[in-house]
Design a protein around this motif. Structure first.
Motif, PDB file in Angstrom:
ATOM      1  N   ASN A  52       0.663  -1.218  -0.092  1.00  0.00           N
ATOM      2  CA  ASN A  52       0.132   0.075  -0.140  1.00  0.00           C
ATOM      3  C   ASN A  52       0.737   1.315  -0.028  1.00  0.00           C
ATOM      4  O   ASN A  52       0.328   2.317   0.385  1.00  0.00           O
ATOM      5  CB  ASN A  52      -0.883   0.031   1.207  1.00  0.00           C
ATOM      6  CG  ASN A  52      -1.980  -1.174   1.163  1.00  0.00           C
ATOM      7  OD1 ASN A  52      -2.459  -1.516  -0.015  1.00  0.00           O
ATOM      8  ND2 ASN A  52      -2.046  -1.715   2.353  1.00  0.00           N
ATOM      9  N   ARG A  53       2.045   1.152  -0.393  1.00  0.00           N
ATOM     10  CA  ARG A  53       2.849   2.466  -0.504  1.00  0.00           C
ATOM     11  C   ARG A  53       3.994   2.146  -1.731  1.00  0.00           C
ATOM     12  O   ARG A  53       4.344   1.189  -2.158  1.00  0.00           O
ATOM     13  CB  ARG A  53       3.747   2.644   0.768  1.00  0.00           C
ATOM     14  CG  ARG A  53       2.915   2.428   1.975  1.00  0.00           C
ATOM     15  CD  ARG A  53       2.480   4.286   2.349  1.00  0.00           C
ATOM     16  NE  ARG A  53       2.145   4.094   3.776  1.00  0.00           N
ATOM     17  CZ  ARG A  53       1.179   4.764   4.144  1.00  0.00           C
ATOM     18  NH1 ARG A  53       0.770   5.717   3.289  1.00  0.00           N
ATOM     19  NH2 ARG A  53       0.745   4.768   5.413  1.00  0.00           N
ATOM     20  N   GLU A  54       4.529   3.302  -2.193  1.00  0.00           N
ATOM     21  CA  GLU A  54       5.512   3.214  -3.064  1.00  0.00           C
ATOM     22  C   GLU A  54       6.413   4.112  -2.424  1.00  0.00           C
ATOM     23  O   GLU A  54       6.312   5.203  -2.037  1.00  0.00           O
ATOM     24  CB  GLU A  54       5.041   3.682  -4.398  1.00  0.00           C
ATOM     25  CG  GLU A  54       4.512   2.579  -5.207  1.00  0.00           C
ATOM     26  CD  GLU A  54       4.269   2.766  -6.813  1.00  0.00           C
ATOM     27  OE1 GLU A  54       5.253   3.312  -7.282  1.00  0.00           O
ATOM     28  OE2 GLU A  54       3.213   2.164  -7.344  1.00  0.00           O
ATOM     29  N   VAL A  55       7.760   3.846  -2.414  1.00  0.00           N
ATOM     30  CA  VAL A  55       8.983   4.723  -2.411  1.00  0.00           C
ATOM     31  C   VAL A  55       9.833   4.911  -3.415  1.00  0.00           C
ATOM     32  O   VAL A  55      10.133   4.042  -4.220  1.00  0.00           O
ATOM     33  CB  VAL A  55       9.702   3.883  -1.283  1.00  0.00           C
ATOM     34  CG1 VAL A  55      10.867   4.612  -0.893  1.00  0.00           C
ATOM     35  CG2 VAL A  55       8.977   3.630  -0.149  1.00  0.00           C
ATOM     36  N   LYS A  56      10.262   6.030  -3.492  1.00  0.00           N
ATOM     37  CA  LYS A  56      11.320   6.393  -4.497  1.00  0.00           C
ATOM     38  C   LYS A  56      12.767   6.074  -4.197  1.00  0.00           C
ATOM     39  O   LYS A  56      13.391   6.501  -3.360  1.00  0.00           O
ATOM     40  CB  LYS A  56      11.229   7.799  -5.103  1.00  0.00           C
ATOM     41  CG  LYS A  56      11.998   8.413  -6.147  1.00  0.00           C
ATOM     42  CD  LYS A  56      11.961   9.824  -6.425  1.00  0.00           C
ATOM     43  CE  LYS A  56      12.684  10.107  -7.613  1.00  0.00           C
ATOM     44  NZ  LYS A  56      13.672  10.430  -8.070  1.00  0.00           N
ATOM     45  N   MET A  57      13.131   5.053  -4.968  1.00  0.00           N
ATOM     46  CA  MET A  57      14.448   4.419  -4.436  1.00  0.00           C
ATOM     47  C   MET A  57      14.867   3.678  -5.554  1.00  0.00           C
ATOM     48  O   MET A  57      14.104   3.254  -6.727  1.00  0.00           O
ATOM     49  CB  MET A  57      14.379   3.509  -3.300  1.00  0.00           C
ATOM     50  CG  MET A  57      13.745   2.205  -3.354  1.00  0.00           C
ATOM     51  SD  MET A  57      13.733   1.113  -1.859  1.00  0.00           S
ATOM     52  CE  MET A  57      12.168   0.207  -2.053  1.00  0.00           C
TER      53      MET A  57
END
Length: 114
Positions: A52-57
């Motif tokens: 339920n999340r996205e992270v910019k990595m």
């Protein structure tokens, strides 16, 4: 009882998101002296699942991951197998691959407390 894990490592692979799941892997490395006194290096790979999340990595970024260990058992060709995954509660980018010499303070937007 407590099931909690905290890892600091480098992003190895970011897999294609599947609905609300963002799977990725990180590598942690440990340096130690063996019985003969020689320095050795051991790298462990950890499969991580962020829901339920996205992270910019990006691959190569150093990240802090907090979560819990989940063991999944299955049968393949009549043989019982198991996998261990990290179910991620929080992830923070510590340094970007391009800026590995200085830590980046990412602010509250990139830390994902649940």
């Amino acid at each position: 009882m407590l099931n909690q894990v905290m890892l600091i490592g480098r992003v190895g692979k970011i897999y294609e998101s599947k609905g609300s799941l963002m799977p990725f892997s990180i590598a942690t490395t440990e340096n130690y002296k063996d019985k003969s006194g020689e320095w050795q290096q051991k790298t462990e790979w950890h499969n991580c699942k962020l829901f339920n999340r996205e992270v910019k990595m990006d691959v190569g970024d150093m990240v802090l991951v907090k979560g819990k260990i989940s063991t999944n058992e299955y049968e393949k060709d009549g043989e019982k197998k198991s996998t261990k995954d990290i179910i991620v509660d929080q992830v923070r980018v510590i340094t970007r691959k391009n800026n590995s010499n200085e830590a980046e303070n990412q602010g509250p937007g990139t830390s994902l407390p649940f």
